[in-house]
Design a protein around this motif. Sequence first.
Motif, PDB file in Angstrom:
ATOM      1  N   THR A   1      26.779  33.162  36.333  1.00  0.00           N
ATOM      2  CA  THR A   1      25.561  33.826  35.885  1.00  0.00           C
ATOM      3  C   THR A   1      24.419  32.851  35.627  1.00  0.00           C
ATOM      4  OG1 THR A   1      26.910  35.527  34.830  1.00  0.00           O
ATOM      5  CG2 THR A   1      24.614  35.401  34.138  1.00  0.00           C
ATOM      6  N   TRP A   2      24.728  31.674  35.103  1.00  0.00           N
ATOM      7  CA  TRP A   2      23.684  30.754  34.643  1.00  0.00           C
ATOM      8  C   TRP A   2      23.399  29.631  35.627  1.00  0.00           C
ATOM      9  CZ3 TRP A   2      21.261  33.159  31.060  1.00  0.00           C
ATOM     10  CH2 TRP A   2      21.947  34.028  30.235  1.00  0.00           C
ATOM     11  N   GLY A   3      23.884  29.702  36.841  1.00  0.00           N
ATOM     12  CA  GLY A   3      23.538  28.697  37.836  1.00  0.00           C
ATOM     13  C   GLY A   3      24.671  27.768  38.192  1.00  0.00           C
ATOM     14  N   ASP A   4      25.410  27.266  37.235  1.00  0.00           N
ATOM     15  CA  ASP A   4      26.644  26.559  37.509  1.00  0.00           C
ATOM     16  C   ASP A   4      27.765  27.519  37.143  1.00  0.00           C
ATOM     17  OD1 ASP A   4      25.714  24.081  38.530  1.00  0.00           O
ATOM     18  OD2 ASP A   4      25.223  23.412  36.502  1.00  0.00           O
ATOM     19  N   ALA A   5      28.992  27.104  37.255  1.00  0.00           N
ATOM     20  CA  ALA A   5      30.100  28.032  37.052  1.00  0.00           C
ATOM     21  C   ALA A   5      30.902  27.681  35.802  1.00  0.00           C
ATOM     22  CB  ALA A   5      31.020  28.033  38.265  1.00  0.00           C
ATOM     23  N   GLU A   6      30.914  28.609  34.864  1.00  0.00           N
ATOM     24  CA  GLU A   6      31.835  28.478  33.742  1.00  0.00           C
ATOM     25  C   GLU A   6      33.190  28.940  34.261  1.00  0.00           C
ATOM     26  OE1 GLU A   6      32.587  29.819  29.134  1.00  0.00           O
ATOM     27  OE2 GLU A   6      31.054  30.861  30.294  1.00  0.00           O
ATOM     28  N   VAL A   7      34.209  28.120  34.063  1.00  0.00           N
ATOM     29  CA  VAL A   7      35.534  28.437  34.587  1.00  0.00           C
ATOM     30  C   VAL A   7      36.557  28.492  33.464  1.00  0.00           C
ATOM     31  CG1 VAL A   7      35.126  27.516  36.911  1.00  0.00           C
ATOM     32  CG2 VAL A   7      35.980  25.994  35.106  1.00  0.00           C
ATOM     33  N   LEU A   8      37.593  29.250  33.730  1.00  0.00           N
ATOM     34  CA  LEU A   8      38.669  29.418  32.773  1.00  0.00           C
ATOM     35  C   LEU A   8      39.972  29.580  33.555  1.00  0.00           C
ATOM     36  CD1 LEU A   8      39.621  30.001  29.837  1.00  0.00           C
ATOM     37  CD2 LEU A   8      39.070  32.394  30.275  1.00  0.00           C
ATOM     38  N   VAL A   9      40.975  28.860  33.145  1.00  0.00           N
ATOM     39  CA  VAL A   9      42.315  28.996  33.710  1.00  0.00           C
ATOM     40  C   VAL A   9      43.234  29.426  32.577  1.00  0.00           C
ATOM     41  CG1 VAL A   9      44.284  27.753  34.692  1.00  0.00           C
ATOM     42  CG2 VAL A   9      41.982  27.291  35.531  1.00  0.00           C
ATOM     43  N   ALA A  10      44.028  30.461  32.819  1.00  0.00           N
ATOM     44  CA  ALA A  10      45.018  30.929  31.848  1.00  0.00           C
ATOM     45  C   ALA A  10      46.359  30.986  32.566  1.00  0.00           C
ATOM     46  CB  ALA A  10      44.637  32.300  31.310  1.00  0.00           C
ATOM     47  N   VAL A  11      47.322  30.234  32.054  1.00  0.00           N
ATOM     48  CA  VAL A  11      48.638  30.127  32.688  1.00  0.00           C
ATOM     49  C   VAL A  11      49.665  30.893  31.870  1.00  0.00           C
ATOM     50  CG1 VAL A  11      50.432  28.516  33.459  1.00  0.00           C
ATOM     51  CG2 VAL A  11      48.025  27.870  33.662  1.00  0.00           C
ATOM     52  N   VAL A  12      50.462  31.682  32.554  1.00  0.00           N
ATOM     53  CA  VAL A  12      51.555  32.417  31.913  1.00  0.00           C
ATOM     54  C   VAL A  12      52.497  31.384  31.279  1.00  0.00           C
ATOM     55  CG1 VAL A  12      53.539  33.918  32.375  1.00  0.00           C
ATOM     56  CG2 VAL A  12      51.343  34.352  33.505  1.00  0.00           C
ATOM     57  N   PRO A  13      52.918  31.590  30.015  1.00  0.00           N
ATOM     58  CA  PRO A  13      53.729  30.579  29.322  1.00  0.00           C
ATOM     59  C   PRO A  13      54.932  30.065  30.118  1.00  0.00           C
ATOM     60  CG  PRO A  13      53.053  32.255  27.762  1.00  0.00           C
ATOM     61  CD  PRO A  13      52.605  32.724  29.127  1.00  0.00           C
ATOM     62  N   ALA A  14      55.637  30.918  30.834  1.00  0.00           N
ATOM     63  CA  ALA A  14      56.816  30.472  31.595  1.00  0.00           C
ATOM     64  C   ALA A  14      56.464  29.491  32.708  1.00  0.00           C
ATOM     65  CB  ALA A  14      57.539  31.684  32.186  1.00  0.00           C
ATOM     66  N   PHE A  15      55.181  29.403  33.085  1.00  0.00           N
ATOM     67  CA  PHE A  15      54.764  28.525  34.178  1.00  0.00           C
ATOM     68  C   PHE A  15      54.002  27.294  33.701  1.00  0.00           C
ATOM     69  CE2 PHE A  15      55.569  32.507  36.294  1.00  0.00           C
ATOM     70  CZ  PHE A  15      56.183  32.115  37.474  1.00  0.00           C
ATOM     71  N   ARG A  16      53.789  27.167  32.404  1.00  0.00           N
ATOM     72  CA  ARG A  16      53.042  26.016  31.884  1.00  0.00           C
ATOM     73  C   ARG A  16      53.826  24.728  32.114  1.00  0.00           C
ATOM     74  NH1 ARG A  16      50.895  29.288  26.550  1.00  0.00           N
ATOM     75  NH2 ARG A  16      49.536  30.653  27.785  1.00  0.00           N
ATOM     76  N   GLY A  17      53.088  23.671  32.417  1.00  0.00           N
ATOM     77  CA  GLY A  17      53.708  22.369  32.654  1.00  0.00           C
ATOM     78  C   GLY A  17      54.224  22.175  34.071  1.00  0.00           C
ATOM     79  N   ARG A  18      53.933  23.086  34.980  1.00  0.00           N
ATOM     80  CA  ARG A  18      54.417  22.994  36.365  1.00  0.00           C
ATOM     81  C   ARG A  18      53.316  22.656  37.375  1.00  0.00           C
ATOM     82  NH1 ARG A  18      58.246  28.135  37.574  1.00  0.00           N
ATOM     83  NH2 ARG A  18      59.413  28.240  35.638  1.00  0.00           N
ATOM     84  N   GLY A  19      52.103  22.435  36.908  1.00  0.00           N
ATOM     85  CA  GLY A  19      51.014  22.081  37.804  1.00  0.00           C
ATOM     86  C   GLY A  19      50.173  23.241  38.296  1.00  0.00           C
ATOM     87  N   VAL A  20      50.549  24.457  37.934  1.00  0.00           N
ATOM     88  CA  VAL A  20      49.787  25.612  38.413  1.00  0.00           C
ATOM     89  C   VAL A  20      48.367  25.634  37.841  1.00  0.00           C
ATOM     90  CG1 VAL A  20      50.642  27.244  36.677  1.00  0.00           C
ATOM     91  CG2 VAL A  20      49.843  28.098  38.879  1.00  0.00           C
ATOM     92  N   GLY A  21      48.185  25.182  36.622  1.00  0.00           N
ATOM     93  CA  GLY A  21      46.849  25.153  36.029  1.00  0.00           C
ATOM     94  C   GLY A  21      45.921  24.209  36.782  1.00  0.00           C
ATOM     95  N   SER A  22      46.417  23.023  37.119  1.00  0.00           N
ATOM     96  CA  SER A  22      45.620  22.068  37.900  1.00  0.00           C
ATOM     97  C   SER A  22      45.298  22.635  39.274  1.00  0.00           C
ATOM     98  CB  SER A  22      46.383  20.747  38.055  1.00  0.00           C
ATOM     99  OG  SER A  22      46.609  20.165  36.802  1.00  0.00           O
ATOM    100  N   TRP A  23      46.301  23.262  39.884  1.00  0.00           N
ATOM    101  CA  TRP A  23      46.109  23.861  41.199  1.00  0.00           C
ATOM    102  C   TRP A  23      45.028  24.944  41.131  1.00  0.00           C
ATOM    103  CZ3 TRP A  23      46.594  28.564  43.680  1.00  0.00           C
ATOM    104  CH2 TRP A  23      46.689  28.523  45.075  1.00  0.00           C
ATOM    105  N   ALA A  24      45.092  25.796  40.110  1.00  0.00           N
ATOM    106  CA  ALA A  24      44.105  26.866  39.947  1.00  0.00           C
ATOM    107  C   ALA A  24      42.719  26.293  39.663  1.00  0.00           C
ATOM    108  CB  ALA A  24      44.534  27.827  38.835  1.00  0.00           C
ATOM    109  N   MET A  25      42.629  25.251  38.858  1.00  0.00           N
ATOM    110  CA  MET A  25      41.326  24.645  38.563  1.00  0.00           C
ATOM    111  C   MET A  25      40.696  24.108  39.840  1.00  0.00           C
ATOM    112  SD  MET A  25      38.993  24.171  36.337  1.00  0.00           S
ATOM    113  CE  MET A  25      39.761  24.419  34.741  1.00  0.00           C
ATOM    114  N   ASN A  26      41.488  23.510  40.708  1.00  0.00           N
ATOM    115  CA  ASN A  26      40.952  23.022  41.980  1.00  0.00           C
ATOM    116  C   ASN A  26      40.475  24.168  42.868  1.00  0.00           C
ATOM    117  OD1 ASN A  26      41.196  20.284  41.435  1.00  0.00           O
ATOM    118  ND2 ASN A  26      43.324  20.251  42.111  1.00  0.00           N
ATOM    119  N   ARG A  27      41.170  25.292  42.844  1.00  0.00           N
ATOM    120  CA  ARG A  27      40.711  26.457  43.617  1.00  0.00           C
ATOM    121  C   ARG A  27      39.385  26.974  43.055  1.00  0.00           C
ATOM    122  NH1 ARG A  27      44.630  24.522  45.011  1.00  0.00           N
ATOM    123  NH2 ARG A  27      43.043  23.339  46.087  1.00  0.00           N
ATOM    124  N   LEU A  28      39.250  26.991  41.722  1.00  0.00           N
ATOM    125  CA  LEU A  28      37.984  27.422  41.120  1.00  0.00           C
ATOM    126  C   LEU A  28      36.840  26.486  41.519  1.00  0.00           C
ATOM    127  CD1 LEU A  28      39.190  28.482  37.564  1.00  0.00           C
ATOM    128  CD2 LEU A  28      38.236  29.998  39.323  1.00  0.00           C
TER     129      LEU A  28
END
Length: 151
Positions: free
Chosen positions: A64-91
């Motif tokens: 909305t404001w010109g750059d992108a505010e991003v948020l990653v939320a990882v399901v607890p069973a998947f935390r610590g497996r790299g999915v958050g980093s992977w999702a941040m790169n996709r964002l």
Amino acid sequence: MTEWTWTAEPTPVWDAAKADAFSPAGPGLHGLGSPSDGDALGDAWWRVDDADGAVAAYGRLDDTWGDAEVLVAVVPAFRGRGVGSWAMNRLADEAAARQLNYVYNVVPENHPDREGVQAWLSAQGFDSRDTGELRRRVRVTEQAGGAHSPS
């Protein structure tokens, strides 16, 4: 290595899987209010599934404001497996495709793991700003209208 899939949600809604991914902090801490099941959500949302089709995480992008505010939320069973980093790169890729220069995040002061999240964002290439936001330059992609310099 686990294979992840990135799926855009054309009409994102709040549901039990998102509630799980946002636990224990909850959606209100992240500016989403107190949604009920089926409530429409603004902004652009993506779901990350594992190879078996289980929901592993969500990514949200608000440009909305010109750059992108991003948020990653990882399901607890998947935390610590790299999915958050992977999702941040996709964002970051999504932001670059929209010709934006930065993705940013502000970790709320009352977040239950504020220092941990800030450290994680720093490890993802985010720099702290005086305003309290953390910002990461994204790759700028070549478009038909001409070349753009990389980050």
